[in-house]
Scaffold this motif. Structure first.
Motif, PDB file in Angstrom:
ATOM      1  N   SER A 109       0.837  -1.199   0.000  1.00  0.00           N
ATOM      2  CA  SER A 109       0.000   0.000   0.000  1.00  0.00           C
ATOM      3  C   SER A 109       0.871   1.249   0.000  1.00  0.00           C
ATOM      4  O   SER A 109       1.860   1.324   0.725  1.00  0.00           O
ATOM      5  CB  SER A 109      -0.884  -0.012   1.255  1.00  0.00           C
ATOM      6  OG  SER A 109      -1.482   1.236   1.455  1.00  0.00           O
TER       7      SER A 109
ATOM      8  N   CYS B 220      -0.704   4.155   0.620  1.00  0.00           N
ATOM      9  CA  CYS B 220      -1.415   4.856   1.687  1.00  0.00           C
ATOM     10  C   CYS B 220      -2.626   4.006   2.060  1.00  0.00           C
ATOM     11  O   CYS B 220      -3.523   3.815   1.232  1.00  0.00           O
ATOM     12  CB  CYS B 220      -1.853   6.243   1.225  1.00  0.00           C
ATOM     13  SG  CYS B 220      -2.873   7.114   2.426  1.00  0.00           S
ATOM     14  N   ASN B 221      -2.646   3.500   3.275  1.00  0.00           N
ATOM     15  CA  ASN B 221      -3.717   2.605   3.709  1.00  0.00           C
ATOM     16  C   ASN B 221      -5.095   3.247   3.562  1.00  0.00           C
ATOM     17  O   ASN B 221      -6.062   2.582   3.205  1.00  0.00           O
ATOM     18  CB  ASN B 221      -3.506   2.162   5.152  1.00  0.00           C
ATOM     19  CG  ASN B 221      -2.242   1.361   5.337  1.00  0.00           C
ATOM     20  OD1 ASN B 221      -1.645   0.893   4.368  1.00  0.00           O
ATOM     21  ND2 ASN B 221      -1.815   1.217   6.569  1.00  0.00           N
ATOM     22  N   ARG B 222      -5.194   4.534   3.834  1.00  0.00           N
ATOM     23  CA  ARG B 222      -6.491   5.219   3.733  1.00  0.00           C
ATOM     24  C   ARG B 222      -6.992   5.233   2.293  1.00  0.00           C
ATOM     25  O   ARG B 222      -8.169   5.006   2.039  1.00  0.00           O
ATOM     26  CB  ARG B 222      -6.380   6.647   4.273  1.00  0.00           C
ATOM     27  CG  ARG B 222      -6.355   6.677   5.788  1.00  0.00           C
ATOM     28  CD  ARG B 222      -6.240   8.090   6.280  1.00  0.00           C
ATOM     29  NE  ARG B 222      -4.961   8.146   6.981  1.00  0.00           N
ATOM     30  CZ  ARG B 222      -4.207   9.204   7.118  1.00  0.00           C
ATOM     31  NH1 ARG B 222      -4.573  10.352   6.604  1.00  0.00           N
ATOM     32  NH2 ARG B 222      -3.075   9.146   7.764  1.00  0.00           N
ATOM     33  N   ARG B 223      -6.099   5.495   1.364  1.00  0.00           N
ATOM     34  CA  ARG B 223      -6.495   5.505  -0.048  1.00  0.00           C
ATOM     35  C   ARG B 223      -6.951   4.118  -0.504  1.00  0.00           C
ATOM     36  O   ARG B 223      -7.936   3.987  -1.217  1.00  0.00           O
ATOM     37  CB  ARG B 223      -5.339   5.975  -0.940  1.00  0.00           C
ATOM     38  CG  ARG B 223      -5.249   7.463  -1.036  1.00  0.00           C
ATOM     39  CD  ARG B 223      -4.232   7.861  -2.079  1.00  0.00           C
ATOM     40  NE  ARG B 223      -3.091   8.429  -1.374  1.00  0.00           N
ATOM     41  CZ  ARG B 223      -1.859   8.492  -1.834  1.00  0.00           C
ATOM     42  NH1 ARG B 223      -1.565   8.019  -3.018  1.00  0.00           N
ATOM     43  NH2 ARG B 223      -0.908   9.030  -1.128  1.00  0.00           N
TER      44      ARG B 223
ATOM     45  N   SER C 128       0.791  -3.139   4.704  1.00  0.00           N
ATOM     46  CA  SER C 128       0.606  -1.787   5.204  1.00  0.00           C
ATOM     47  C   SER C 128       1.644  -0.844   4.621  1.00  0.00           C
ATOM     48  O   SER C 128       2.768  -1.244   4.324  1.00  0.00           O
ATOM     49  CB  SER C 128       0.725  -1.803   6.736  1.00  0.00           C
ATOM     50  OG  SER C 128       0.712  -0.504   7.253  1.00  0.00           O
ATOM     51  N   SER C 129       1.263   0.422   4.490  1.00  0.00           N
ATOM     52  CA  SER C 129       2.192   1.412   3.949  1.00  0.00           C
ATOM     53  C   SER C 129       3.325   1.718   4.926  1.00  0.00           C
ATOM     54  O   SER C 129       4.444   1.987   4.514  1.00  0.00           O
ATOM     55  CB  SER C 129       1.447   2.704   3.603  1.00  0.00           C
ATOM     56  OG  SER C 129       0.794   3.224   4.743  1.00  0.00           O
TER      57      SER C 129
ATOM     58  N   ALA D 264      -8.583   2.729   8.753  1.00  0.00           N
ATOM     59  CA  ALA D 264      -8.119   3.558   7.637  1.00  0.00           C
ATOM     60  C   ALA D 264      -9.301   4.144   6.868  1.00  0.00           C
ATOM     61  O   ALA D 264      -9.277   5.316   6.477  1.00  0.00           O
ATOM     62  CB  ALA D 264      -7.230   2.730   6.700  1.00  0.00           C
TER      63      ALA D 264
END
Length: 184
Positions: A106, A108-111, A141-142, A156
């Motif tokens: 990733s 960015c986990n949120r993205r 994970s990022s 996230a």
């Protein structure tokens, strides 16, 4: 919540018997949901056992994208920089088939969480996408080289939805484009 109510009858019976559940009890239940398997004991009904067996066999995204759709998804994923490094069509196809040789990293986990949730909202993948990513070890994970689990994806996603930045609008537009092209 949907997964809890439809899959984990044991936890619903254990935690929802009281009139009121405290925050700490909810946290314990959530942790138990994310870290334990459905018990196969004799006190469960035959219906519950057969239902849970069918669910565990369906640990996938429940989608079938053709090569043009995979190409569009790959382009979109790379354009919004979900993974580091960018991914190939072969990797995206393997991701949705839950048969990656190595997990994707990733960016960015949120993205990533927002993207998969948007696919789900447009009914392009299963509502169990977090569980699918977790159980199949599909994404790292990022921040660290550890696999993203359902709990981290849920966190996230909540953070992404609270943030409301322009990158999330861009992701939403990309998924909307994917959804529209899949209909045609």
């Amino acid at each position: 919540m949907e997964e809890l109510l439809t899959i984990r009858k044991d936890l619903v019976q254990k935690y929802f018997i009281k009139k009121k559940m405290s925050d700490s009890e909810y946290s314990i239940m959530h942790q138990e949901f994310n870290t334990t398997q459905l018990p196969f004991s004799s006190d469960l009904s035959n219906t519950a056992c057969s239902f849970s067996t069918s669910i565990s066999c369906k640990s996938d995204f429940q989608c079938s994208f053709n090569s043009k759709q995979i190409k569009l998804i790959t382009h979109s994923v790379n354009e919004v920089h979900l993974f580091s490094p960018d991914v190939s069509e072969v990797q995206v196809k393997a991701l949705f088939a839950c048969c990656l040789e190595y997990p994707l990293k990733s960016a960015c986990n949120r993205r990533v969480a927002f993207f998969f949730d948007a696919l789900c909202e447009h009914k392009l993948i299963s509502t169990r996408w977090q569980h699918t990513i977790d159980k199949n070890g599909l994404i790292l994970s990022s921040a660290k080289n550890v696999l993203l689990n359902s709990s981290k994806l849920s966190t996230a996603l909540n953070e992404a939805k609270q943030n409301g930045g322009c990158v999330y609008k861009s992701i939403e537009l990309k998924v909307l484009e994917i959804a529209r092209r899949l209909i045609i």
